[in-house]
Design a protein around this motif. Structure first.
Motif, PDB file in Angstrom:
ATOM      1  N   GLY A 113       0.796  -1.220   0.000  1.00 51.04           N
ATOM      2  CA  GLY A 113       0.000   0.000   0.000  1.00 51.04           C
ATOM      3  C   GLY A 113       0.825   1.266   0.000  1.00 51.04           C
ATOM      4  O   GLY A 113       0.490   2.256  -0.659  1.00 51.04           O
ATOM      5  N   ASN A 114       1.957   1.252   0.748  1.00 53.16           N
ATOM      6  CA  ASN A 114       2.810   2.435   0.819  1.00 53.16           C
ATOM      7  C   ASN A 114       3.537   2.728  -0.493  1.00 53.16           C
ATOM      8  O   ASN A 114       4.019   3.834  -0.705  1.00 53.16           O
ATOM      9  CB  ASN A 114       3.846   2.272   1.934  1.00 53.16           C
ATOM     10  CG  ASN A 114       3.213   2.267   3.313  1.00 53.16           C
ATOM     11  OD1 ASN A 114       2.152   2.855   3.503  1.00 53.16           O
ATOM     12  ND2 ASN A 114       3.848   1.598   4.259  1.00 53.16           N
ATOM     13  N   GLU A 115       3.636   1.723  -1.356  1.00 56.56           N
ATOM     14  CA  GLU A 115       4.340   1.894  -2.631  1.00 56.56           C
ATOM     15  C   GLU A 115       3.397   2.254  -3.767  1.00 56.56           C
ATOM     16  O   GLU A 115       3.816   2.360  -4.911  1.00 56.56           O
ATOM     17  CB  GLU A 115       5.092   0.613  -2.989  1.00 56.56           C
ATOM     18  CG  GLU A 115       6.209   0.260  -2.022  1.00 56.56           C
ATOM     19  CD  GLU A 115       6.882  -1.039  -2.388  1.00 56.56           C
ATOM     20  OE1 GLU A 115       8.131  -1.059  -2.435  1.00 56.56           O
ATOM     21  OE2 GLU A 115       6.166  -2.036  -2.622  1.00 56.56           O
ATOM     22  N   LEU A 116       2.136   2.457  -3.439  1.00 63.65           N
ATOM     23  CA  LEU A 116       1.131   2.760  -4.452  1.00 63.65           C
ATOM     24  C   LEU A 116       0.464   4.082  -4.117  1.00 63.65           C
ATOM     25  O   LEU A 116      -0.177   4.221  -3.070  1.00 63.65           O
ATOM     26  CB  LEU A 116       0.093   1.637  -4.504  1.00 63.65           C
ATOM     27  CG  LEU A 116      -0.964   1.697  -5.604  1.00 63.65           C
ATOM     28  CD1 LEU A 116      -0.310   1.634  -6.976  1.00 63.65           C
ATOM     29  CD2 LEU A 116      -1.955   0.553  -5.442  1.00 63.65           C
ATOM     30  N   LEU A 117       0.629   5.073  -4.973  1.00 63.75           N
ATOM     31  CA  LEU A 117       0.027   6.392  -4.774  1.00 63.75           C
ATOM     32  C   LEU A 117      -1.073   6.580  -5.808  1.00 63.75           C
ATOM     33  O   LEU A 117      -0.803   6.682  -7.007  1.00 63.75           O
ATOM     34  CB  LEU A 117       1.083   7.489  -4.910  1.00 63.75           C
ATOM     35  CG  LEU A 117       0.581   8.938  -4.865  1.00 63.75           C
ATOM     36  CD1 LEU A 117      -0.167   9.221  -3.569  1.00 63.75           C
ATOM     37  CD2 LEU A 117       1.737   9.908  -5.054  1.00 63.75           C
ATOM     38  N   ILE A 118      -2.314   6.617  -5.341  1.00 60.00           N
ATOM     39  CA  ILE A 118      -3.470   6.739  -6.231  1.00 60.00           C
ATOM     40  C   ILE A 118      -4.206   8.034  -5.903  1.00 60.00           C
ATOM     41  O   ILE A 118      -4.666   8.230  -4.773  1.00 60.00           O
ATOM     42  CB  ILE A 118      -4.430   5.550  -6.070  1.00 60.00           C
ATOM     43  CG1 ILE A 118      -3.675   4.236  -6.242  1.00 60.00           C
ATOM     44  CG2 ILE A 118      -5.579   5.649  -7.070  1.00 60.00           C
ATOM     45  CD1 ILE A 118      -4.473   3.017  -5.841  1.00 60.00           C
ATOM     46  N   VAL A 119      -4.309   8.901  -6.894  1.00 62.02           N
ATOM     47  CA  VAL A 119      -4.962  10.195  -6.710  1.00 62.02           C
ATOM     48  C   VAL A 119      -6.091  10.324  -7.714  1.00 62.02           C
ATOM     49  O   VAL A 119      -5.900  10.064  -8.911  1.00 62.02           O
ATOM     50  CB  VAL A 119      -3.960  11.359  -6.901  1.00 62.02           C
ATOM     51  CG1 VAL A 119      -4.654  12.703  -6.712  1.00 62.02           C
ATOM     52  CG2 VAL A 119      -2.783  11.211  -5.939  1.00 62.02           C
TER      53      VAL A 119
ATOM     54  N   ARG B 128       6.026   3.204  -6.046  1.00 67.44           N
ATOM     55  CA  ARG B 128       6.495   2.503  -7.245  1.00 67.44           C
ATOM     56  C   ARG B 128       5.499   2.645  -8.387  1.00 67.44           C
ATOM     57  O   ARG B 128       5.856   2.513  -9.552  1.00 67.44           O
ATOM     58  CB  ARG B 128       6.752   1.030  -6.930  1.00 67.44           C
ATOM     59  CG  ARG B 128       7.910   0.839  -5.953  1.00 67.44           C
ATOM     60  CD  ARG B 128       8.373  -0.585  -5.923  1.00 67.44           C
ATOM     61  NE  ARG B 128       8.838  -1.040  -7.230  1.00 67.44           N
ATOM     62  CZ  ARG B 128       9.092  -2.315  -7.517  1.00 67.44           C
ATOM     63  NH1 ARG B 128       8.930  -3.247  -6.579  1.00 67.44           N
ATOM     64  NH2 ARG B 128       9.516  -2.668  -8.705  1.00 67.44           N
ATOM     65  N   ILE B 129       4.244   2.888  -8.042  1.00 72.74           N
ATOM     66  CA  ILE B 129       3.238   3.260  -9.036  1.00 72.74           C
ATOM     67  C   ILE B 129       2.613   4.574  -8.578  1.00 72.74           C
ATOM     68  O   ILE B 129       2.158   4.696  -7.438  1.00 72.74           O
ATOM     69  CB  ILE B 129       2.139   2.194  -9.193  1.00 72.74           C
ATOM     70  CG1 ILE B 129       2.707   0.899  -9.762  1.00 72.74           C
ATOM     71  CG2 ILE B 129       1.027   2.715 -10.105  1.00 72.74           C
ATOM     72  CD1 ILE B 129       1.667  -0.200  -9.931  1.00 72.74           C
ATOM     73  N   ILE B 130       2.606   5.561  -9.461  1.00 73.37           N
ATOM     74  CA  ILE B 130       1.965   6.847  -9.191  1.00 73.37           C
ATOM     75  C   ILE B 130       0.841   7.025 -10.204  1.00 73.37           C
ATOM     76  O   ILE B 130       1.087   7.051 -11.410  1.00 73.37           O
ATOM     77  CB  ILE B 130       2.961   8.007  -9.294  1.00 73.37           C
ATOM     78  CG1 ILE B 130       4.083   7.853  -8.257  1.00 73.37           C
ATOM     79  CG2 ILE B 130       2.253   9.353  -9.121  1.00 73.37           C
ATOM     80  CD1 ILE B 130       5.203   8.870  -8.408  1.00 73.37           C
ATOM     81  N   HIS B 131      -0.372   7.114  -9.692  1.00 74.08           N
ATOM     82  CA  HIS B 131      -1.530   7.275 -10.581  1.00 74.08           C
ATOM     83  C   HIS B 131      -2.195   8.615 -10.284  1.00 74.08           C
ATOM     84  O   HIS B 131      -2.653   8.855  -9.166  1.00 74.08           O
ATOM     85  CB  HIS B 131      -2.534   6.143 -10.366  1.00 74.08           C
ATOM     86  CG  HIS B 131      -3.754   6.285 -11.241  1.00 74.08           C
ATOM     87  ND1 HIS B 131      -3.794   5.797 -12.527  1.00 74.08           N
ATOM     88  CD2 HIS B 131      -4.953   6.880 -11.014  1.00 74.08           C
ATOM     89  CE1 HIS B 131      -4.969   6.084 -13.059  1.00 74.08           C
ATOM     90  NE2 HIS B 131      -5.685   6.742 -12.170  1.00 74.08           N
ATOM     91  N   LEU B 132      -2.251   9.491 -11.288  1.00 73.87           N
ATOM     92  CA  LEU B 132      -2.815  10.828 -11.117  1.00 73.87           C
ATOM     93  C   LEU B 132      -3.986  11.023 -12.080  1.00 73.87           C
ATOM     94  O   LEU B 132      -3.793  11.286 -13.269  1.00 73.87           O
ATOM     95  CB  LEU B 132      -1.743  11.891 -11.363  1.00 73.87           C
ATOM     96  CG  LEU B 132      -0.507  11.837 -10.446  1.00 73.87           C
ATOM     97  CD1 LEU B 132       0.513  12.881 -10.870  1.00 73.87           C
ATOM     98  CD2 LEU B 132      -0.899  12.030  -8.993  1.00 73.87           C
TER      99      LEU B 132
ATOM    100  N   LYS C 228      11.334   6.876  -7.451  1.00 78.27           N
ATOM    101  CA  LYS C 228      11.781   5.518  -7.764  1.00 78.27           C
ATOM    102  C   LYS C 228      10.666   4.744  -8.473  1.00 78.27           C
ATOM    103  O   LYS C 228      10.693   3.522  -8.538  1.00 78.27           O
ATOM    104  CB  LYS C 228      12.195   4.783  -6.494  1.00 78.27           C
ATOM    105  CG  LYS C 228      11.038   4.506  -5.523  1.00 78.27           C
ATOM    106  CD  LYS C 228      11.489   3.611  -4.376  1.00 78.27           C
ATOM    107  CE  LYS C 228      10.320   3.226  -3.468  1.00 78.27           C
ATOM    108  NZ  LYS C 228      10.756   2.353  -2.357  1.00 78.27           N
ATOM    109  N   ALA C 229       9.705   5.475  -9.012  1.00 76.09           N
ATOM    110  CA  ALA C 229       8.511   4.862  -9.592  1.00 76.09           C
ATOM    111  C   ALA C 229       8.835   4.027 -10.824  1.00 76.09           C
ATOM    112  O   ALA C 229       9.573   4.454 -11.711  1.00 76.09           O
ATOM    113  CB  ALA C 229       7.485   5.931  -9.948  1.00 76.09           C
ATOM    114  N   ASP C 230       8.257   2.831 -10.857  1.00 80.81           N
ATOM    115  CA  ASP C 230       8.325   2.005 -12.070  1.00 80.81           C
ATOM    116  C   ASP C 230       7.390   2.555 -13.135  1.00 80.81           C
ATOM    117  O   ASP C 230       7.658   2.437 -14.326  1.00 80.81           O
ATOM    118  CB  ASP C 230       7.925   0.566 -11.742  1.00 80.81           C
ATOM    119  CG  ASP C 230       8.906  -0.112 -10.821  1.00 80.81           C
ATOM    120  OD1 ASP C 230       9.925  -0.606 -11.314  1.00 80.81           O
ATOM    121  OD2 ASP C 230       8.664  -0.138  -9.600  1.00 80.81           O
ATOM    122  N   LEU C 231       6.285   3.135 -12.689  1.00 84.04           N
ATOM    123  CA  LEU C 231       5.268   3.608 -13.629  1.00 84.04           C
ATOM    124  C   LEU C 231       4.534   4.812 -13.053  1.00 84.04           C
ATOM    125  O   LEU C 231       4.134   4.817 -11.894  1.00 84.04           O
ATOM    126  CB  LEU C 231       4.268   2.494 -13.925  1.00 84.04           C
ATOM    127  CG  LEU C 231       3.062   2.849 -14.801  1.00 84.04           C
ATOM    128  CD1 LEU C 231       3.520   3.226 -16.218  1.00 84.04           C
ATOM    129  CD2 LEU C 231       2.076   1.686 -14.861  1.00 84.04           C
TER     130      LEU C 231
END
Length: 465
Positions: free
Chosen positions: A260-266, A325-329, A370-373
């Motif tokens: 959960g900490n490695e996934l940023l969903i906005v 590791r995943i940033i979703h905007l 450090k995001a993969d995507l």
């Protein structure tokens, strides 16, 4: 912008302009070398000649001690081998001619190189002058007409209000003509299996080509045959690969292992309290209910907590970005100067006492990610200023900040259809599909429900697949 943050040089996001006459680009350096002697394709090393290009490449280059060195023939072949992908590089060659007493550049030929993972390099060219005589129009004008039909921002649409129209279908004739020029001459050199990687490295305005939607004579889209991604240049592709291996070794991108900490969903942040520019209609931030639904769907898949509404502040998001590791905007984006025909350079987030809610490209490129995507599920997020080193905009800012790859859009996208496609994308990532393969499968699934390419072909993967 976060208050008290250090101010950096202005990061200009300007209108798309024809850049094919500037032959000092990474592409054109060895394009012109080949034009003089095709038997010595890559004898001249690829170099960054323009000062602006060096500045643009710096965020990537500074991380490697040998990054300023040019790539020679064997190194270029090695990049294709490392990627285990077929690389297609384009360059438009222009001749000068006098029109009404003025010297103008007219596209004359399209040069295309195909570099296979085996090290084999093939060259093809298309006579654009002959094509223009047949079509009664130049290739780039054909391409620009296609862009206008999509509602995409560019120099030639200046002063024209562009809006998403779900009932307006893209001309299959235009898609087939683009396929005829860009794909048909090299079709026999492309991968035979649909899951084999195909990386396009365009030049100038070709960076905004929706390669996935190019259509052959039988009506089959390119995405039905190939797994597609794009890259700014061979050298930047190599730099991204080196940086990933230096920081993560051979660690694979496996979304199912991400916590959960490695996934940023906005999704659907509350509009900033302070207007970005008073009196500008385009700078008003509308609600995005589809983006909120999209964010909640993704969060449920990964059992994570999305940042929505008032919780999606600039400060909270910037704080979480370096660990993600995943940033979703799924947000609203707008140009730096609020000029409608220009490409996005600012992300609208909720504001707080510590920030104004406007996250700009110069702030993004100075983050340590450090995001993969990174997925930019907004309008026109793959566009920007065309330079000798590709397109400079939001997507490049995230790559320069440390992201391995970015998924962005080539035109104004619909809120609800985008939510469907992006939800499919993450569903595929959950099955351990690679990023380019996940996007391909999402497009194929979306086109079943929304057959208009305007609804499924806008997004492109930039960087490592």
């Amino acid at each position: 912008m976060i208050k008290n943050s250090k101010q950096y040089f202005p990061y200009l996001i300007t209108k798309l302009v024809p850049a094919f006459i500037i032959l000092t680009t990474v592409t054109a350096t060895y394009s012109s070398a080949l034009a003089n002697n095709k038997s010595h394709i890559f004898q001249n090393k690829i170099t960054f000649k323009q000062t602006t290009t060096k500045q643009i490449a710096k965020p990537l280059m500074k991380q490697f001690s040998k990054s300023s060195e040019a790539l020679n023939t064997e190194q270029i072949k090695q990049v294709a081998k490392q990627q285990n992908a077929t690389i297609v590089q384009y360059s438009i060659i222009a001749d000068e001619s006098v029109v009404n007493g003025k010297t103008e550049a007219q596209e004359s030929e399209l040069y295309t190189w195909v570099i296979k993972p085996t090290g084999d390099v093939q060259f093809r060219k298309v006579d654009l002058k002959a094509l223009g005589e047949i079509e009664k129009n130049s290739f780039l004008n054909l391409f620009r007409r296609h862009r206008r039909n999509l509602g995409a921002r560019s120099e030639v649409t200046k002063g024209v209000k562009l809006e998403y129209n779900p009932k307006k279908k893209i001309s299959s004739t235009d898609l087939q003509k683009l396929h005829q020029v860009l794909i048909k001459p090299i079709a026999d050199l492309l991968p035979q299996k649909p899951d084999e990687q195909l990386i396009f490295i365009p030049q100038g305005e070709l960076f905004s080509v929706p390669f996935a939607a190019l259509q052959d004579e039988e009506g089959k889209y390119l995405i039905e045959k190939h797994t597609i991604s794009t890259a700014p240049s061979v050298q930047i592709l190599d730099l991204l690969y080196q940086r990933k291996n230096k920081g993560k070794g051979e660690q694979s991108f496996i979304p199912t292992n991400i916590t959960g900490n490695e996934l940023l969903i906005v999704g659907n942040p509350t509009a900033p309290k302070i207007p970005f520019k008073t009196g500008k209609e385009i700078c008003k931030v509308p609600p995005l209910p589809g983006a909120e639904k999209e964010a909640k769907n993704i969060a449920e898949m990964f059992q994570a907590q999305p940042l929505i509404g008032n919780a999606a502040t600039e400060t909270a998001i910037v704080k979480k970005m370096p660990q993600a590791r995943i940033i979703h905007l799924a947000t609203y984006t707008l140009p730096n100067n609020c000029v409608e025909e220009n490409s996005p350079g600012v992300i609208a987030l909720a504001s707080s006492e510590r920030d104004d809610g406007w996250l700009k490209t110069e702030e993004i490129q100075n983050l340590n990610l450090k995001a993969d995507l990174v997925v930019l599920a907004s309008c026109d997020t793959a566009l920007g200023k065309i330079t000798g080193d590709g397109v400079i905009g939001l997507s490049r800012a995230f790559l320069g900040a440390g992201a391995d790859s970015v998924i962005g859009s080539l035109w104004a996208v619909d809120d609800m259809t985008t939510a469907y496609l992006i939800t499919e994308l993450y569903g595929n990532l959950r099955k351990n599909t690679d990023k380019a393969g996940a996007l391909r499968q999402a497009m194929l699934e979306t086109m079943k429900k929304y057959p208009n390419p305007q609804d499924w072909a806008a997004f492109t993967l930039i960087g490592l697949f």
